[in-house]
Design an enzyme around this catalytic site. Sequence first.
Site: not given
Length: 599
Positions: A440-442, A447
């Site tokens: 999650y969050e990329g 990233q």
Amino acid sequence: MPNYQAPQRDIQFVMHEVLAMADHYKSVPGGEDMDAPMIDAILEEASKFSENVLAPINASGDAQGCQWNNGVVTTPAGFKEAYAQFVEGGWPSLSHSPDLGGQGLPESLGTMVSELNGTSNWSWSMYSGLSHGAMNTIETHGTEEQKQCYLLPLVEGRWTGTMCLTESHCGTDLGLLRTKAEPQADGCYHITGTKIFISAGEHDMVDNIVHIVLARLPDAPAGTKGISLFIVPKFCIKADGSLGERNQVKCGSLEQKMGIHGNATCVMNFDGAKGYLIGPANKGLNCMFTFMNTARIGTAVQGLCAAEGAFQGALEYAKERLQMRSLAGPVAPEKPADPIIVHPDVRRMLLTAKSFAEGGRMLVYYLAQLNDTITRNSDSDDAKDAEVLLSLLTPIAKAFMTETGVESANLGMQCFGGHGYIREYGMEQIVRDARISTIYEGTTGIQALDLLGRKVLMTQGASLKLFTKKIHLFCQAEIENEAMAEFIKPLAVANKEWGDLTVKLGMAAMKDRNEVGAASVDYLMYAGYVTHAYFYARAAKVAQNALAGDTSETDFYEAKLFTARFFFARLLPRTQAHASAMLAGADTLQGLHEEHFRF
């Protein structure tokens, strides 16, 4: 379950001795009165809360999970009461402006508290953690009216916030999202659509939940250029600030997940819910990056939490578990076998987790320090440099620390042998809870593309040079210090190689853009090891100075030196495998025709 103990001395080492936070706070508005004793007092109280309130409900929260009943979500036993204590203690307001009901202390103190809460009970910590992203987004992009309406109850902790991005068909590609926003005569919008994977999307711990939602206006351009951002409260707010009618947003179900069972991961249905535009129309993704960057640093903290929790649990077990004799001869001849901590392979696993925890702590607290400079001294030259460094290091911290956090969690479980696979010991929960962090969050791949493609190559290496110059200057300052040679020489070599590799990849990408995607994850991991090595060299310098003086903590500083030596000898060499892989070329991945991928 592992008996969590807040690593207060190591946090003090990072805060006081490596990063000199007390001196840093003198230049940060709101931190002028912060000194080491005050930092330690906050650390001690936060440690008590994490050890005595959160840790005891970690395993039970995992076993019980959240319950869904016709849109109503009930959190595990003790979670609601713990949150009430959290609010009563003033913890949500610690690092927010006094104008908004906060205590005005530097945000880096909030990062310290997040680590303690997260290691003791990651699922619980997510309820309050996401609220900071909502607050930062409203404070940065909201109107004065929106700030007055939403920020005070969020800062006080009476409300919590969420981030509603993902839809089942689009995942990371937010340009494909379908949630609609229909303008109304009274200036609000009716939001219609379904969002998935919404952490803390519905729960029973607060009176109201503020959803930050991405949606499309009727005339919006296609793709990411046509996304707008909206505030959608669970309960509508009356003119006097009190809660009104229930909004048309409801939890349709809870995701059945591998881990973080104590946190409600929701499918959220918006059925013409009242929403309010935040920021410019069709610029929602730009505004949402304020939230996403906050969340990415928060996720990096989760990697640290996984490594620290795994190390603590495995260390306690390794000192007590008797099995076989040391290869060098009995260490505990009075016992039927030696404790497994004497065995080299157990030491390897313990020291790897320890290294990633302590290295990650230095990195993420440094990011928090940069963030202080940016948010409190926004017009200064230091703030401009800090913003460049934070932008560069955030994807490294998020991806590298979560990857190594998962590795550490697995190693911690491995130390237990078969017992690590059994629920009662608590180690398999760390593995399950940690696994989502690389997603999650990329994801790590996202990233890595952000780091190599956007932060490095698109700036023609300018952002990277700012950081590698800091490493270079540190190495130059210590070049004549023979005691530091074992750290400075390999760090200087790796730092130069980082730049050389970047140039080679940039040249290759000019011929084939697939070279960026093919090399990016190895590039990021390489960057993570070099970044950790820089902080370990700084830590080694501090430890050497302390040992050369009149310290009563010889064992502590010798352990710091030993861990730094372990990292340089055993973990930094991994960079060479990553260097070889990133230069292997895109053809080694793209050369096989997709029709030849077969079962």
